[in-house]
Design a protein around this motif. Sequence first.
Motif, PDB file in Angstrom:
ATOM      1  N   GLN A  41       0.642  -1.563   0.118  1.00  0.00           N
ATOM      2  CA  GLN A  41       0.006   0.133  -0.078  1.00  0.00           C
ATOM      3  C   GLN A  41       1.127   1.117  -0.198  1.00  0.00           C
ATOM      4  O   GLN A  41       0.468   2.343  -0.777  1.00  0.00           O
ATOM      5  N   ASP A  42       1.804   0.795   0.730  1.00  0.00           N
ATOM      6  CA  ASP A  42       2.955   2.443   0.846  1.00  0.00           C
ATOM      7  C   ASP A  42       3.110   2.476  -0.211  1.00  0.00           C
ATOM      8  O   ASP A  42       3.156   3.980  -0.954  1.00  0.00           O
ATOM      9  N   ASN A  43       3.787   1.865  -1.183  1.00  0.00           N
ATOM     10  CA  ASN A  43       3.745   1.872  -2.673  1.00  0.00           C
ATOM     11  C   ASN A  43       2.849   2.121  -3.783  1.00  0.00           C
ATOM     12  O   ASN A  43       3.294   2.907  -4.296  1.00  0.00           O
ATOM     13  N   VAL A  44       1.961   2.005  -3.448  1.00  0.00           N
ATOM     14  CA  VAL A  44       0.528   2.354  -4.342  1.00  0.00           C
ATOM     15  C   VAL A  44       0.058   3.837  -4.182  1.00  0.00           C
ATOM     16  O   VAL A  44       0.255   4.638  -4.971  1.00  0.00           O
ATOM     17  N   PHE A  45       1.020   4.430  -2.947  1.00  0.00           N
ATOM     18  CA  PHE A  45       0.465   5.349  -2.586  1.00  0.00           C
ATOM     19  C   PHE A  45       1.579   6.471  -2.783  1.00  0.00           C
ATOM     20  O   PHE A  45       1.289   7.370  -3.069  1.00  0.00           O
ATOM     21  N   LYS A  46       3.117   6.105  -2.954  1.00  0.00           N
ATOM     22  CA  LYS A  46       3.657   6.861  -3.268  1.00  0.00           C
ATOM     23  C   LYS A  46       3.476   6.670  -5.161  1.00  0.00           C
ATOM     24  O   LYS A  46       4.225   7.646  -5.888  1.00  0.00           O
ATOM     25  N   ALA A  47       2.824   5.766  -5.158  1.00  0.00           N
ATOM     26  CA  ALA A  47       2.844   5.413  -7.257  1.00  0.00           C
ATOM     27  C   ALA A  47       2.063   7.218  -7.323  1.00  0.00           C
ATOM     28  O   ALA A  47       2.310   7.699  -8.359  1.00  0.00           O
ATOM     29  N   GLU A  48       0.424   6.648  -6.649  1.00  0.00           N
ATOM     30  CA  GLU A  48      -0.007   8.396  -6.557  1.00  0.00           C
ATOM     31  C   GLU A  48       0.711   9.490  -6.400  1.00  0.00           C
ATOM     32  O   GLU A  48       0.137   9.893  -7.562  1.00  0.00           O
ATOM     33  N   ASN A  49       1.619   9.279  -5.892  1.00  0.00           N
ATOM     34  CA  ASN A  49       2.870  10.842  -5.388  1.00  0.00           C
ATOM     35  C   ASN A  49       2.993  10.881  -6.507  1.00  0.00           C
ATOM     36  O   ASN A  49       2.401  12.490  -6.229  1.00  0.00           O
ATOM     37  N   ILE A  50       3.818  10.233  -7.289  1.00  0.00           N
ATOM     38  CA  ILE A  50       4.582  10.913  -8.307  1.00  0.00           C
ATOM     39  C   ILE A  50       3.377  11.280  -8.933  1.00  0.00           C
ATOM     40  O   ILE A  50       3.578  12.111 -10.207  1.00  0.00           O
ATOM     41  N   LEU A  51       2.479  10.237  -9.806  1.00  0.00           N
ATOM     42  CA  LEU A  51       1.061  11.256 -10.492  1.00  0.00           C
ATOM     43  C   LEU A  51       0.695  12.310 -10.012  1.00  0.00           C
ATOM     44  O   LEU A  51       0.609  13.174 -10.818  1.00  0.00           O
ATOM     45  N   SER A  52       0.483  12.276  -9.145  1.00  0.00           N
ATOM     46  CA  SER A  52      -0.244  13.847  -9.068  1.00  0.00           C
ATOM     47  C   SER A  52       1.211  14.824  -8.626  1.00  0.00           C
ATOM     48  O   SER A  52       0.731  16.013  -9.088  1.00  0.00           O
ATOM     49  N   ARG A  53       2.560  14.662  -8.284  1.00  0.00           N
ATOM     50  CA  ARG A  53       3.269  15.474  -8.299  1.00  0.00           C
ATOM     51  C   ARG A  53       3.636  16.140  -9.675  1.00  0.00           C
ATOM     52  O   ARG A  53       4.092  17.795  -9.563  1.00  0.00           O
ATOM     53  N   ASN A  54       3.728  14.752 -10.559  1.00  0.00           N
ATOM     54  CA  ASN A  54       3.715  15.715 -11.922  1.00  0.00           C
ATOM     55  C   ASN A  54       3.086  15.245 -12.202  1.00  0.00           C
ATOM     56  O   ASN A  54       3.318  15.806 -13.749  1.00  0.00           O
ATOM     57  N   ALA A  55       1.406  16.281 -12.269  1.00  0.00           N
ATOM     58  CA  ALA A  55       1.129  16.049 -12.845  1.00  0.00           C
ATOM     59  C   ALA A  55       0.545  16.892 -14.045  1.00  0.00           C
ATOM     60  O   ALA A  55      -0.396  16.599 -15.165  1.00  0.00           O
ATOM     61  N   GLU A  56       1.377  18.485 -14.101  1.00  0.00           N
ATOM     62  CA  GLU A  56       1.411  19.371 -14.940  1.00  0.00           C
ATOM     63  C   GLU A  56       2.475  18.442 -16.188  1.00  0.00           C
ATOM     64  O   GLU A  56       1.662  18.308 -17.486  1.00  0.00           O
ATOM     65  N   GLU A  57       3.172  17.420 -16.225  1.00  0.00           N
ATOM     66  CA  GLU A  57       4.355  17.265 -17.645  1.00  0.00           C
ATOM     67  C   GLU A  57       3.587  16.207 -17.525  1.00  0.00           C
ATOM     68  O   GLU A  57       3.597  15.915 -18.676  1.00  0.00           O
ATOM     69  N   LEU A  58       2.443  15.372 -17.070  1.00  0.00           N
ATOM     70  CA  LEU A  58       1.839  13.638 -17.173  1.00  0.00           C
ATOM     71  C   LEU A  58       0.465  15.116 -18.074  1.00  0.00           C
ATOM     72  O   LEU A  58       0.919  14.257 -19.739  1.00  0.00           O
ATOM     73  N   ALA A  59      -0.262  15.797 -17.924  1.00  0.00           N
ATOM     74  CA  ALA A  59      -1.292  16.595 -18.041  1.00  0.00           C
ATOM     75  C   ALA A  59      -0.392  17.055 -20.290  1.00  0.00           C
ATOM     76  O   ALA A  59      -1.404  16.760 -20.728  1.00  0.00           O
ATOM     77  N   ALA A  60       1.116  17.072 -19.589  1.00  0.00           N
ATOM     78  CA  ALA A  60       2.006  17.745 -21.493  1.00  0.00           C
ATOM     79  C   ALA A  60       1.876  17.103 -22.347  1.00  0.00           C
ATOM     80  O   ALA A  60       1.148  17.204 -23.511  1.00  0.00           O
TER      81      ALA A  60
END
Lengths: 139, 528
Positions: free
Chosen positions: B118-137
Amino acid sequence: MSDNLQVLLLDDEPIVGRRLKPALAKIGCDVDVFEDPEQALAKMAQKEYDVVVTDIRMDQIDGMQVLEFVRDRWPRSKVIMITGYAMMSLAREAMEKGAFDFIAKPFKPDDLRRVIAKAAHALGSDIDFEAVEMEKVNG
Amino acid sequence: MVEGSIQGNGQPPPEAGPQAEEEIEVQGRLGLARGAEQARRALLNRPRFSLRLQIFLGNALAFLIAIAIAIALVASFHRMESKIRFLEIVNDYVMEVEQARRFEKNFFLYGTNLSDAQDNVFKAENILSRNAEELAAIMGAGWREEMLPNLHRYEQLLEKLGQQPQSDQALSKQERRRVQSQVRGQGQQMVSAALGLLSKEKTALAEVLTRSRLLLFYSVGLLLLCMALNAYLLGSRMLSSINRFGQYAHRIASGDFTPLTPSKRYRDEFTELALAINSMIEELEDREAVLVQSHKMRAVGTLTAGVAHELNNPMNNITLTAHMLQEDYADLDDQERLEMIGDVVGEASRAKKIISNLLDFARESGSQLEPLDLPELLRETIALASNQIKLSGIKIDFQASGNLPRVHGDSQQLRQVFLNLILNAIDASSKGGQIQVLVLPADEPNYLAVKVIDSGSGIPAHILPSIFDPFFTTKGKGKGTGLGLSVSQGIVAKHGGRIRVSSQEKQGATFTVVLPVTTIPAELGAKK
């Protein structure tokens, strides 16, 4: 043959002959005037003149040829050349070829009379040139 | 036989083109004083496009292209950078998810704690939300719908699975197995979706890389091409101008003093050169005019000797007649006196006639162009030289074809040319020789030829090429300046004609002057 000096005058300018014939007659010359060198040579082939006066420059036959002809045919005759002003070299050449004297155009009648008197003297038959001079002075 | 090896004017005469054009050409060559000012105005009255400007524009264009290349490269690098960043993010995400799955597997196999997963899933989610801009781009605004629901679902399933068996909501064994397979499936799907994205973006990155390499390649090529084109245009422009000026120099050297006129639609640095050459041409022309005049005076000097000699005849006649008139005045009748005075008058007018021809010729006169009757002009010239001819004991034979067209020219100058040729022929002839003067249509149409043929000793072949050179003379010191033929050549060239010579040793020489005929009707021309 008379005692008069026999003169042949050859010049392709007719006025020269017209004026000089009476002028020379006055000093006791019998003058035959020719304008055409051919005719003059034909005449000289037959008759010996005491003095031959010829222009150097003429169209058909020039004075040099006349001089050579006379010298060969009548060695005793005196040839007097009439030259143009600019032809002194020709005159000298004529003298070397045996001309008696030369006279340059334009000349006075007396200039020619004087040369002819000299020629007559050389021929041993003096003419009374002085008499004409005196006559002019007195007249 | 050395025939036609020398041409007065270096070039053949212009082709017999339309006659009107030729006329303009002839006039153009002669109306020089006006032409110089016109040429100056025409030269200056053009838009300026200097070599300096062309160099500047060429360099500016190259510079712009270089800037464009740099901008394109920076943009392309930027795109690559963001793609790489995206790949890093997705890579991190995949790592976290895979880590979570490893913990999930451990949980299934060994019953370890699920909280690490679950920790890792949380980190993964964190990665996604942290880089929301780049992903959106990269993925567009829909990235959340594509990635998050799967993650959340996985998270929920894990949570469900993680509940202790003893708790209330504990799953039945059967239920548990179902959830287990769901978790496994969800995890697999997530990893494969992320890996798919990863490989897709890797391909895209490779494409961008290839494209930017091509861009670099093509734009450097374009730059090189542009610079080469610029160098070619600049070089050919300069070379063509230099060649043109070389031709001008030849033309001027051959005696054609037409001022330079514009040959391009714009003016540049060479225009200044053309202006300088035009003023040089004017200067040269003035000098040549002086040369022509002084040479004419020399001819007058030669004629004067003949005139002086010829004057002796009327002078002698006048002298003899005047003296005899003076001497015999008293003895002559009126008729005889009148005849003698008539002789004096006649001889005086004869003298006047002898010098008036020469005075006419010697008189300094401005250059006047008119249609000329060439045979008549030659008759006059022969009359002028007649004293010389008589003096040298030479025959002159003059023949002219009937009905010849007129030539356009300056009678004084052309008379000078023919007089020079005739006097030369007299010098070359020996006594009793003959000179032939012929006027006839030339070999090329619209040209007349005047031939002066002597029967002298001829011109040796080795000096034939030099006889038109200034100061070249075969006459003794003080007799010839060596300028006669050179000046004559200049005059004839200005009339659009040329002088040729052919000679054979011991057989005399033939000088041929070729002149273009005029196309202006005689009456019209005479009115000018």
